[in-house]
Scaffold this active site. Structure first.
Site, PDB file in Angstrom:
ATOM      1  N   ASP A 142      12.792  51.339  46.984  1.00  0.00           N
ATOM      2  CA  ASP A 142      11.919  52.050  46.031  1.00  0.00           C
ATOM      3  C   ASP A 142      11.139  53.176  46.708  1.00  0.00           C
ATOM      4  O   ASP A 142      10.038  53.517  46.284  1.00  0.00           O
ATOM      5  CB  ASP A 142      10.932  51.080  45.354  1.00  0.00           C
ATOM      6  CG  ASP A 142      11.620  49.868  44.759  1.00  0.00           C
ATOM      7  OD1 ASP A 142      12.585  50.065  44.006  1.00  0.00           O
ATOM      8  OD2 ASP A 142      11.202  48.731  45.053  1.00  0.00           O
TER       9      ASP A 142
ATOM     10  N   GLY B 104      12.052  56.335  46.877  1.00  0.00           N
ATOM     11  CA  GLY B 104      12.304  57.643  46.283  1.00  0.00           C
ATOM     12  C   GLY B 104      13.601  58.264  46.768  1.00  0.00           C
ATOM     13  O   GLY B 104      13.737  59.491  46.812  1.00  0.00           O
ATOM     14  N   LYS B 105      14.572  57.406  47.122  1.00  0.00           N
ATOM     15  CA  LYS B 105      15.855  57.906  47.634  1.00  0.00           C
ATOM     16  C   LYS B 105      16.608  58.732  46.600  1.00  0.00           C
ATOM     17  O   LYS B 105      17.279  59.706  46.945  1.00  0.00           O
ATOM     18  CB  LYS B 105      16.727  56.725  48.084  1.00  0.00           C
ATOM     19  CG  LYS B 105      16.205  55.980  49.295  1.00  0.00           C
ATOM     20  CD  LYS B 105      17.117  54.839  49.699  1.00  0.00           C
ATOM     21  CE  LYS B 105      17.146  53.719  48.676  1.00  0.00           C
ATOM     22  NZ  LYS B 105      15.845  53.061  48.465  1.00  0.00           N
TER      23      LYS B 105
ATOM     24  N   ALA C 267      19.922  47.566  42.577  1.00  0.00           N
ATOM     25  CA  ALA C 267      18.982  48.616  42.955  1.00  0.00           C
ATOM     26  C   ALA C 267      19.115  49.771  41.978  1.00  0.00           C
ATOM     27  O   ALA C 267      20.208  50.064  41.499  1.00  0.00           O
ATOM     28  CB  ALA C 267      19.269  49.095  44.377  1.00  0.00           C
TER      29      ALA C 267
ATOM     30  N   HIS D 136      18.112  53.933  40.942  1.00  0.00           N
ATOM     31  CA  HIS D 136      17.629  55.244  41.333  1.00  0.00           C
ATOM     32  C   HIS D 136      17.245  56.014  40.077  1.00  0.00           C
ATOM     33  O   HIS D 136      18.012  56.064  39.121  1.00  0.00           O
ATOM     34  CB  HIS D 136      18.708  56.032  42.090  1.00  0.00           C
ATOM     35  CG  HIS D 136      18.928  55.549  43.482  1.00  0.00           C
ATOM     36  ND1 HIS D 136      19.981  55.974  44.259  1.00  0.00           N
ATOM     37  CD2 HIS D 136      18.236  54.681  44.252  1.00  0.00           C
ATOM     38  CE1 HIS D 136      19.920  55.383  45.445  1.00  0.00           C
ATOM     39  NE2 HIS D 136      18.873  54.596  45.451  1.00  0.00           N
TER      40      HIS D 136
ATOM     41  N   THR E 146      17.429  39.606  41.670  1.00  0.00           N
ATOM     42  CA  THR E 146      17.494  40.163  40.317  1.00  0.00           C
ATOM     43  C   THR E 146      18.394  39.334  39.411  1.00  0.00           C
ATOM     44  O   THR E 146      18.457  39.579  38.212  1.00  0.00           O
ATOM     45  CB  THR E 146      18.033  41.612  40.344  1.00  0.00           C
ATOM     46  OG1 THR E 146      19.342  41.616  40.929  1.00  0.00           O
ATOM     47  CG2 THR E 146      17.108  42.518  41.147  1.00  0.00           C
TER      48      THR E 146
ATOM     49  N   THR F  99      14.587  46.004  37.127  1.00  0.00           N
ATOM     50  CA  THR F  99      14.032  44.814  36.476  1.00  0.00           C
ATOM     51  C   THR F  99      12.775  45.078  35.675  1.00  0.00           C
ATOM     52  O   THR F  99      12.401  44.262  34.835  1.00  0.00           O
ATOM     53  CB  THR F  99      13.689  43.752  37.537  1.00  0.00           C
ATOM     54  OG1 THR F  99      12.673  44.282  38.406  1.00  0.00           O
ATOM     55  CG2 THR F  99      14.919  43.384  38.360  1.00  0.00           C
ATOM     56  N   GLY F 100      12.096  46.196  35.945  1.00  0.00           N
ATOM     57  CA  GLY F 100      10.812  46.446  35.301  1.00  0.00           C
ATOM     58  C   GLY F 100       9.683  45.642  35.917  1.00  0.00           C
ATOM     59  O   GLY F 100       8.541  45.697  35.455  1.00  0.00           O
TER      60      GLY F 100
END
Length: 431
Positions: free
Chosen positions: A13, A15-16, A39, A41, A131, A302-303
Protein backbone atom coordinates in the site's frame (compact mmCIF):
# COMPACT_ATOMS: atom_id res chain seq x y z
CA UNK A 1 18.27 -0.03 -22.33
CA UNK A 2 17.60 -0.12 -18.58
CA UNK A 3 15.06 -2.51 -17.07
CA UNK A 4 13.45 -1.41 -13.82
CA UNK A 5 11.93 -3.36 -10.93
CA UNK A 6 9.36 -1.61 -8.73
CA UNK A 7 8.93 -3.13 -5.27
CA UNK A 8 7.13 -2.01 -2.15
CA UNK A 9 9.64 -1.44 0.65
CA UNK A 10 7.17 -1.62 3.55
CA UNK A 11 4.02 -3.71 4.15
CA UNK A 12 2.41 -2.83 0.83
CA UNK A 13 0.00 0.00 0.00
CA UNK A 14 2.94 2.35 -0.59
CA UNK A 15 1.54 3.83 -3.80
CA UNK A 16 3.17 1.49 -6.33
CA UNK A 17 0.28 1.78 -8.79
CA UNK A 18 0.77 5.47 -9.42
CA UNK A 19 4.54 5.12 -9.74
CA UNK A 20 4.27 2.15 -12.09
CA UNK A 21 1.80 4.11 -14.20
CA UNK A 22 4.15 7.11 -14.17
CA UNK A 23 7.09 4.95 -15.25
CA UNK A 24 5.09 2.93 -17.77
CA UNK A 25 5.22 5.86 -20.17
CA UNK A 26 8.95 5.18 -20.48
CA UNK A 27 8.57 1.38 -20.74
CA UNK A 28 7.72 -0.93 -23.62
CA UNK A 29 6.64 -3.88 -21.45
CA UNK A 30 5.07 -3.95 -17.97
CA UNK A 31 5.26 -7.32 -16.20
CA UNK A 32 3.67 -8.65 -13.00
CA UNK A 33 6.03 -11.21 -11.43
CA UNK A 34 4.42 -12.40 -8.17
CA UNK A 35 1.31 -12.36 -6.00
CA UNK A 36 -2.33 -12.71 -6.87
CA UNK A 37 -5.46 -10.58 -6.82
CA UNK A 38 -5.12 -10.10 -3.06
CA UNK A 39 -3.26 -6.85 -3.69
CA UNK A 40 -4.82 -3.81 -5.31
CA UNK A 41 -3.42 -0.88 -7.24
CA UNK A 42 -5.38 2.35 -7.58
CA UNK A 43 -4.56 4.61 -10.52
CA UNK A 44 -5.95 8.10 -11.06
CA UNK A 45 -5.68 9.19 -14.70
CA UNK A 46 -7.24 12.46 -15.84
CA UNK A 47 -9.55 12.27 -12.84
CA UNK A 48 -10.74 8.73 -13.61
CA UNK A 49 -10.04 6.03 -11.02
CA UNK A 50 -8.88 2.57 -12.13
CA UNK A 51 -8.69 -0.21 -9.54
CA UNK A 52 -6.56 -3.15 -10.61
CA UNK A 53 -5.94 -6.41 -8.77
CA UNK A 54 -4.75 -9.02 -11.26
CA UNK A 55 -3.91 -6.93 -14.31
CA UNK A 56 -0.57 -5.12 -14.61
CA UNK A 57 -0.89 -1.36 -14.21
CA UNK A 58 0.37 -0.87 -17.75
CA UNK A 59 -2.91 -2.00 -19.30
CA UNK A 60 -4.34 1.49 -18.95
CA UNK A 61 -1.58 2.87 -21.20
CA UNK A 62 -2.02 2.37 -24.92
CA UNK A 63 0.74 0.85 -27.00
CA UNK A 64 2.28 -1.16 -24.15
CA UNK A 65 2.55 -4.90 -23.70
CA UNK A 66 1.35 -6.06 -20.27
CA UNK A 67 2.49 -9.42 -18.97
CA UNK A 68 1.34 -11.74 -16.18
CA UNK A 69 4.35 -13.89 -15.33
CA UNK A 70 4.73 -17.40 -13.99
CA UNK A 71 5.46 -16.09 -10.49
CA UNK A 72 1.84 -14.92 -10.23
CA UNK A 73 -1.07 -17.13 -9.13
CA UNK A 74 -4.09 -16.33 -11.27
CA UNK A 75 -7.81 -16.58 -10.59
CA UNK A 76 -9.21 -16.94 -14.14
CA UNK A 77 -12.75 -15.93 -13.19
CA UNK A 78 -11.57 -12.81 -11.41
CA UNK A 79 -9.33 -11.90 -14.35
CA UNK A 80 -12.19 -12.14 -16.85
CA UNK A 81 -14.36 -9.90 -14.66
CA UNK A 82 -11.55 -7.39 -14.19
CA UNK A 83 -10.88 -7.23 -17.92
CA UNK A 84 -14.59 -6.55 -18.52
CA UNK A 85 -14.60 -3.79 -15.90
CA UNK A 86 -11.54 -2.06 -17.34
CA UNK A 87 -12.91 -2.38 -20.87
CA UNK A 88 -16.09 -0.67 -19.70
CA UNK A 89 -13.86 2.25 -18.68
CA UNK A 90 -12.67 2.55 -22.27
CA UNK A 91 -9.42 0.57 -22.07
CA UNK A 92 -8.57 -1.74 -24.98
CA UNK A 93 -7.35 -5.16 -23.82
CA UNK A 94 -6.48 -7.81 -26.41
CA UNK A 95 -3.92 -10.59 -26.96
CA UNK A 96 -1.73 -7.91 -28.55
CA UNK A 97 -1.64 -5.91 -25.30
CA UNK A 98 -1.88 -8.67 -22.66
CA UNK A 99 0.06 -11.93 -22.30
CA UNK A 100 -0.18 -14.60 -19.61
CA UNK A 101 2.67 -17.04 -19.07
CA UNK A 102 1.63 -20.57 -20.01
CA UNK A 103 3.16 -21.91 -16.79
CA UNK A 104 1.19 -19.60 -14.50
CA UNK A 105 -0.59 -21.57 -11.73
CA UNK A 106 -4.34 -21.03 -11.37
CA UNK A 107 -6.28 -20.14 -8.25
CA UNK A 108 -9.31 -22.43 -8.11
CA UNK A 109 -12.47 -22.02 -6.02
CA UNK A 110 -11.18 -24.78 -3.74
CA UNK A 111 -8.23 -22.56 -2.81
CA UNK A 112 -10.42 -19.70 -1.62
CA UNK A 113 -12.65 -22.08 0.32
CA UNK A 114 -9.64 -23.61 2.07
CA UNK A 115 -8.12 -20.20 2.76
CA UNK A 116 -11.28 -18.89 4.42
CA UNK A 117 -11.94 -22.10 6.37
CA UNK A 118 -8.44 -22.06 7.84
CA UNK A 119 -8.72 -18.43 8.87
CA UNK A 120 -12.08 -19.04 10.51
CA UNK A 121 -10.70 -22.06 12.36
CA UNK A 122 -7.61 -20.22 13.59
CA UNK A 123 -7.59 -19.25 17.24
CA UNK A 124 -7.07 -15.70 18.43
CA UNK A 125 -3.47 -14.64 17.91
CA UNK A 126 -2.83 -17.15 15.13
CA UNK A 127 -4.90 -15.52 12.39
CA UNK A 128 -2.75 -14.24 9.55
CA UNK A 129 -5.22 -11.65 8.28
CA UNK A 130 -5.46 -13.23 4.82
CA UNK A 131 -7.85 -11.76 2.27
CA UNK A 132 -9.38 -15.23 1.87
CA UNK A 133 -8.88 -15.23 -1.90
CA UNK A 134 -6.93 -18.47 -2.09
CA UNK A 135 -3.47 -17.11 -2.80
CA UNK A 136 -1.69 -19.10 -0.08
CA UNK A 137 -3.27 -22.48 -0.92
CA UNK A 138 -2.59 -21.88 -4.63
CA UNK A 139 1.11 -21.35 -3.92
CA UNK A 140 1.07 -24.47 -1.72
CA UNK A 141 -0.21 -26.48 -4.68
CA UNK A 142 2.47 -24.98 -6.92
CA UNK A 143 5.25 -26.05 -4.57
CA UNK A 144 3.50 -29.40 -4.04
CA UNK A 145 3.51 -29.99 -7.82
CA UNK A 146 -0.26 -30.32 -8.05
CA UNK A 147 -1.22 -26.99 -9.66
CA UNK A 148 -3.51 -26.60 -12.61
CA UNK A 149 -1.58 -24.22 -14.86
CA UNK A 150 -2.72 -22.06 -17.76
CA UNK A 151 -1.32 -24.49 -20.35
CA UNK A 152 -3.34 -27.35 -18.83
CA UNK A 153 -6.57 -25.65 -19.93
CA UNK A 154 -5.82 -26.50 -23.56
CA UNK A 155 -6.34 -30.26 -23.20
CA UNK A 156 -9.29 -31.88 -21.40
CA UNK A 157 -7.46 -35.10 -20.48
CA UNK A 158 -4.49 -33.18 -19.07
CA UNK A 159 -6.84 -30.90 -17.15
CA UNK A 160 -8.71 -33.82 -15.59
CA UNK A 161 -5.46 -35.49 -14.53
CA UNK A 162 -4.22 -32.33 -12.82
CA UNK A 163 -7.55 -31.71 -11.10
CA UNK A 164 -7.58 -35.30 -9.81
CA UNK A 165 -4.08 -34.88 -8.41
CA UNK A 166 -5.15 -31.71 -6.60
CA UNK A 167 -8.28 -33.35 -5.19
CA UNK A 168 -6.26 -36.19 -3.68
CA UNK A 169 -4.68 -33.55 -1.49
CA UNK A 170 -7.63 -31.22 -0.92
CA UNK A 171 -10.43 -33.65 -0.07
CA UNK A 172 -8.80 -34.92 3.16
CA UNK A 173 -8.06 -31.33 4.20
CA UNK A 174 -11.67 -30.35 3.61
CA UNK A 175 -12.94 -33.26 5.69
CA UNK A 176 -10.75 -32.16 8.56
CA UNK A 177 -12.12 -28.62 8.35
CA UNK A 178 -15.73 -29.72 7.92
CA UNK A 179 -16.05 -28.55 4.31
CA UNK A 180 -18.16 -30.48 1.81
CA UNK A 181 -16.30 -32.67 -0.72
CA UNK A 182 -15.34 -31.08 -4.04
CA UNK A 183 -17.66 -31.64 -6.99
CA UNK A 184 -15.00 -32.85 -9.43
CA UNK A 185 -17.11 -32.70 -12.57
CA UNK A 186 -18.46 -29.24 -11.80
CA UNK A 187 -14.92 -27.93 -11.27
CA UNK A 188 -13.68 -29.44 -14.54
CA UNK A 189 -16.70 -28.08 -16.41
CA UNK A 190 -16.13 -24.61 -14.96
CA UNK A 191 -12.47 -24.67 -16.01
CA UNK A 192 -13.37 -25.94 -19.48
CA UNK A 193 -15.88 -23.12 -19.87
CA UNK A 194 -13.46 -20.37 -18.82
CA UNK A 195 -10.51 -21.85 -20.76
CA UNK A 196 -11.00 -20.05 -24.13
CA UNK A 197 -11.14 -16.66 -22.41
CA UNK A 198 -7.77 -17.32 -20.76
CA UNK A 199 -5.97 -19.26 -23.48
CA UNK A 200 -6.31 -16.41 -25.97
CA UNK A 201 -3.73 -14.53 -23.86
CA UNK A 202 -1.44 -17.52 -23.16
CA UNK A 203 2.13 -17.26 -24.46
CA UNK A 204 5.70 -18.45 -23.72
CA UNK A 205 6.39 -15.26 -21.77
CA UNK A 206 9.98 -16.23 -20.97
CA UNK A 207 10.73 -16.40 -24.70
CA UNK A 208 8.87 -13.21 -25.57
CA UNK A 209 10.61 -11.20 -22.84
CA UNK A 210 14.06 -12.54 -23.67
CA UNK A 211 13.50 -11.49 -27.28
CA UNK A 212 12.23 -8.07 -26.18
CA UNK A 213 15.30 -7.62 -24.03
CA UNK A 214 17.67 -8.56 -26.85
CA UNK A 215 15.87 -6.04 -29.05
CA UNK A 216 16.62 -3.29 -26.52
CA UNK A 217 13.07 -2.87 -25.25
CA UNK A 218 12.53 -1.43 -21.79
CA UNK A 219 10.86 -3.75 -19.29
CA UNK A 220 9.17 -2.53 -16.13
CA UNK A 221 8.70 -5.25 -13.50
CA UNK A 222 5.71 -4.51 -11.28
CA UNK A 223 5.71 -5.95 -7.78
CA UNK A 224 2.66 -6.38 -5.56
CA UNK A 225 2.45 -5.96 -1.78
CA UNK A 226 5.71 -5.09 0.03
CA UNK A 227 9.05 -6.53 1.06
CA UNK A 228 7.96 -6.84 4.71
CA UNK A 229 5.36 -9.35 3.50
CA UNK A 230 7.99 -11.48 1.72
CA UNK A 231 7.67 -15.17 2.58
CA UNK A 232 11.37 -15.30 3.60
CA UNK A 233 12.29 -11.78 4.71
CA UNK A 234 8.96 -10.46 5.96
CA UNK A 235 7.44 -10.55 9.45
CA UNK A 236 6.82 -14.31 9.26
CA UNK A 237 4.29 -15.90 9.67
CA UNK A 238 2.29 -12.70 9.09
CA UNK A 239 3.36 -12.53 5.46
CA UNK A 240 2.16 -13.36 1.97
CA UNK A 241 2.94 -16.68 0.28
CA UNK A 242 5.40 -15.51 -2.36
CA UNK A 243 8.75 -13.79 -2.58
CA UNK A 244 8.11 -10.08 -2.92
CA UNK A 245 11.68 -8.77 -2.96
CA UNK A 246 13.28 -7.63 -6.21
CA UNK A 247 15.19 -10.85 -6.82
CA UNK A 248 11.86 -12.52 -7.64
CA UNK A 249 11.31 -10.23 -10.63
CA UNK A 250 13.57 -12.21 -12.95
CA UNK A 251 12.45 -15.62 -11.68
CA UNK A 252 8.79 -14.66 -11.91
CA UNK A 253 8.85 -14.00 -15.65
CA UNK A 254 11.61 -16.27 -16.92
CA UNK A 255 14.59 -13.93 -17.25
CA UNK A 256 18.08 -14.19 -15.80
CA UNK A 257 19.22 -12.02 -12.86
CA UNK A 258 21.24 -9.79 -15.18
CA UNK A 259 17.95 -8.53 -16.64
CA UNK A 260 17.53 -6.14 -13.70
CA UNK A 261 19.31 -2.81 -14.06
CA UNK A 262 17.56 -0.61 -11.48
CA UNK A 263 15.45 -1.41 -8.42
CA UNK A 264 13.05 1.30 -7.30
CA UNK A 265 11.69 0.87 -3.79
CA UNK A 266 8.35 2.53 -3.10
CA UNK A 267 8.26 4.02 0.38
CA UNK A 268 5.41 5.84 2.08
CA UNK A 269 6.45 8.88 4.16
CA UNK A 270 4.86 7.17 7.15
CA UNK A 271 4.00 3.49 7.74
CA UNK A 272 0.83 1.43 7.30
CA UNK A 273 -0.09 -2.21 7.62
CA UNK A 274 -3.22 -4.27 6.89
CA UNK A 275 -3.99 -7.39 8.86
CA UNK A 276 -2.21 -9.01 11.77
CA UNK A 277 1.45 -9.01 12.75
CA UNK A 278 4.09 -6.84 14.43
CA UNK A 279 4.15 -3.11 13.75
CA UNK A 280 6.68 -1.35 16.04
CA UNK A 281 5.71 2.25 15.20
CA UNK A 282 1.93 1.73 15.18
CA UNK A 283 -0.05 4.66 16.57
CA UNK A 284 -3.35 3.99 18.27
CA UNK A 285 -3.90 7.63 19.23
CA UNK A 286 -5.11 10.80 17.54
CA UNK A 287 -1.96 11.01 15.39
CA UNK A 288 -2.59 7.52 14.00
CA UNK A 289 -6.21 8.36 13.28
CA UNK A 290 -5.14 11.58 11.57
CA UNK A 291 -2.68 9.74 9.33
CA UNK A 292 -5.39 7.25 8.37
CA UNK A 293 -7.96 9.92 7.58
CA UNK A 294 -5.61 12.21 5.64
CA UNK A 295 -4.07 9.28 3.78
CA UNK A 296 -7.43 7.59 3.03
CA UNK A 297 -5.97 4.39 4.41
CA UNK A 298 -8.47 1.76 3.39
CA UNK A 299 -7.46 -1.33 1.41
CA UNK A 300 -8.18 -1.39 -2.35
CA UNK A 301 -8.94 -5.11 -2.22
CA UNK A 302 -10.77 -5.56 1.09
CA UNK A 303 -11.77 -2.07 2.20
CA UNK A 304 -10.18 -2.87 5.55
CA UNK A 305 -8.87 0.05 7.57
CA UNK A 306 -5.08 0.15 7.58
CA UNK A 307 -3.06 0.43 10.76
CA UNK A 308 -0.96 3.61 10.73
CA UNK A 309 2.29 4.69 12.37
CA UNK A 310 5.40 6.83 12.10
CA UNK A 311 8.07 6.24 9.47
CA UNK A 312 10.33 3.30 10.36
CA UNK A 313 13.78 3.99 8.91
CA UNK A 314 15.28 0.84 10.43
CA UNK A 315 12.78 -1.38 8.59
CA UNK A 316 13.12 0.44 5.28
CA UNK A 317 16.91 0.31 5.50
CA UNK A 318 16.53 -3.44 5.96
CA UNK A 319 14.24 -3.88 2.94
CA UNK A 320 16.45 -1.68 0.78
CA UNK A 321 19.24 -4.15 1.54
CA UNK A 322 17.27 -7.34 0.87
CA UNK A 323 15.90 -5.98 -2.41
CA UNK A 324 19.08 -4.24 -3.52
CA UNK A 325 17.19 -0.96 -3.89
CA UNK A 326 18.98 1.56 -6.10
CA UNK A 327 16.73 4.49 -5.22
CA UNK A 328 13.36 5.08 -3.58
CA UNK A 329 10.15 6.80 -4.52
CA UNK A 330 8.87 8.58 -1.42
CA UNK A 331 5.07 8.83 -1.56
CA UNK A 332 2.30 10.58 0.36
CA UNK A 333 4.55 13.30 1.76
CA UNK A 334 1.50 15.58 1.69
CA UNK A 335 -0.23 13.45 4.36
CA UNK A 336 2.31 14.78 6.88
CA UNK A 337 1.31 18.41 6.23
CA UNK A 338 0.25 20.18 9.41
CA UNK A 339 1.94 17.94 11.97
CA UNK A 340 3.83 20.08 14.48
CA UNK A 341 6.31 17.32 15.26
CA UNK A 342 7.22 14.21 13.28
CA UNK A 343 8.90 11.07 14.55
CA UNK A 344 11.19 8.65 12.72
CA UNK A 345 12.09 5.24 14.12
CA UNK A 346 15.89 4.82 13.97
CA UNK A 347 16.16 1.47 15.78
CA UNK A 348 14.62 -0.75 18.45
CA UNK A 349 15.02 -1.60 22.09
CA UNK A 350 14.82 -5.35 22.69
CA UNK A 351 14.97 -6.21 26.38
CA UNK A 352 17.52 -3.44 27.00
CA UNK A 353 19.60 -4.07 23.87
CA UNK A 354 19.58 -1.58 21.01
CA UNK A 355 19.13 -3.05 17.52
CA UNK A 356 19.37 -1.32 14.15
CA UNK A 357 17.26 -4.02 12.44
CA UNK A 358 14.11 -6.01 13.17
CA UNK A 359 15.04 -9.50 14.41
CA UNK A 360 13.78 -12.63 12.68
CA UNK A 361 12.05 -14.39 15.58
CA UNK A 362 8.37 -13.44 15.91
CA UNK A 363 8.50 -13.32 19.72
CA UNK A 364 11.43 -10.89 19.59
CA UNK A 365 9.69 -8.75 16.98
CA UNK A 366 6.70 -8.45 19.30
CA UNK A 367 8.94 -7.22 22.14
CA UNK A 368 10.76 -4.58 20.09
CA UNK A 369 9.93 -1.00 21.04
CA UNK A 370 10.84 1.84 18.67
CA UNK A 371 13.62 4.34 19.34
CA UNK A 372 12.52 7.65 17.86
CA UNK A 373 14.18 10.73 16.51
CA UNK A 374 11.98 13.83 16.39
CA UNK A 375 11.88 16.41 13.63
CA UNK A 376 9.90 19.62 13.23
CA UNK A 377 6.89 19.41 10.94
CA UNK A 378 5.56 22.03 8.54
CA UNK A 379 2.32 23.96 8.18
CA UNK A 380 2.48 24.79 4.46
CA UNK A 381 0.94 22.38 1.96
CA UNK A 382 3.11 20.04 -0.09
CA UNK A 383 0.16 18.63 -2.03
CA UNK A 384 0.67 18.86 -5.77
CA UNK A 385 4.30 20.01 -5.51
CA UNK A 386 6.24 19.33 -8.72
CA UNK A 387 9.65 20.76 -7.82
CA UNK A 388 11.84 21.08 -4.74
CA UNK A 389 11.16 24.82 -4.80
CA UNK A 390 7.49 24.08 -4.06
CA UNK A 391 8.34 22.31 -0.78
CA UNK A 392 8.68 23.88 2.68
CA UNK A 393 12.22 23.81 4.08
CA UNK A 394 11.16 21.47 6.90
CA UNK A 395 9.73 18.99 4.39
CA UNK A 396 13.00 18.97 2.44
CA UNK A 397 14.92 18.36 5.68
CA UNK A 398 12.59 15.45 6.47
CA UNK A 399 13.24 13.88 3.05
CA UNK A 400 17.00 14.35 3.38
CA UNK A 401 17.00 12.77 6.84
CA UNK A 402 15.05 9.79 5.51
CA UNK A 403 17.72 9.34 2.81
CA UNK A 404 20.49 9.42 5.42
CA UNK A 405 18.80 6.94 7.73
CA UNK A 406 17.84 4.36 5.10
CA UNK A 407 21.17 4.80 3.26
CA UNK A 408 19.44 5.13 -0.08
CA UNK A 409 18.69 8.19 -2.26
CA UNK A 410 15.27 9.50 -3.26
CA UNK A 411 14.76 9.10 -7.00
CA UNK A 412 11.12 10.23 -7.11
CA UNK A 413 8.94 12.21 -4.73
CA UNK A 414 5.15 11.88 -4.95
CA UNK A 415 2.91 14.60 -3.54
CA UNK A 416 -0.60 13.48 -4.57
CA UNK A 417 -2.38 10.56 -6.28
CA UNK A 418 -2.18 12.39 -9.63
CA UNK A 419 0.65 11.03 -11.76
CA UNK A 420 1.87 14.51 -12.75
CA UNK A 421 2.40 15.53 -9.13
CA UNK A 422 5.80 13.85 -9.02
CA UNK A 423 9.24 15.35 -8.50
CA UNK A 424 11.83 13.50 -10.59
CA UNK A 425 15.34 13.40 -9.15
CA UNK A 426 16.74 10.40 -11.03
CA UNK A 427 15.12 8.67 -14.00
CA UNK A 428 15.31 4.92 -13.26
CA UNK A 429 15.20 4.24 -17.01
CA UNK A 430 18.19 6.46 -17.76
CA UNK A 431 20.82 4.52 -19.71
Amino acid sequence: MANVVVVGAQWGDEGKGKIVDWLSERADVIARFQGGHNAGHTLVIDGEVFKLHALPSGVVRGGKLSVIGNGVVLDPWHLVKEIATIRDQGVDISPETLMIAENTPLILPIHGELDRAREEAASSGTKIGTTGRGIGPAYEDKVGRRSVRVADLADRATLEAHVDRALQHHDPLRRGLGIDPIDRNALIDALTEIAPQILQYAAPVWKVLNEKRKAGKRILFEGAQGALLDIDFGTYPFVTSSNVIAGQAATGVGLGPNAIDYTLGIVKAYTTRVGEGPFPTELEDADGQRLGERGHEFGTTTGRKRRCGWFDAALVRQTCATSGVTGISLTKLDVLDGFETLKICVGYDLDGTRLDYLPTAADQQARCTPIYEEMPGWSDSTEGARSWADLPAAAIKYVRRVEELIQCPVALLSTSPEREDTILVTDPFAD
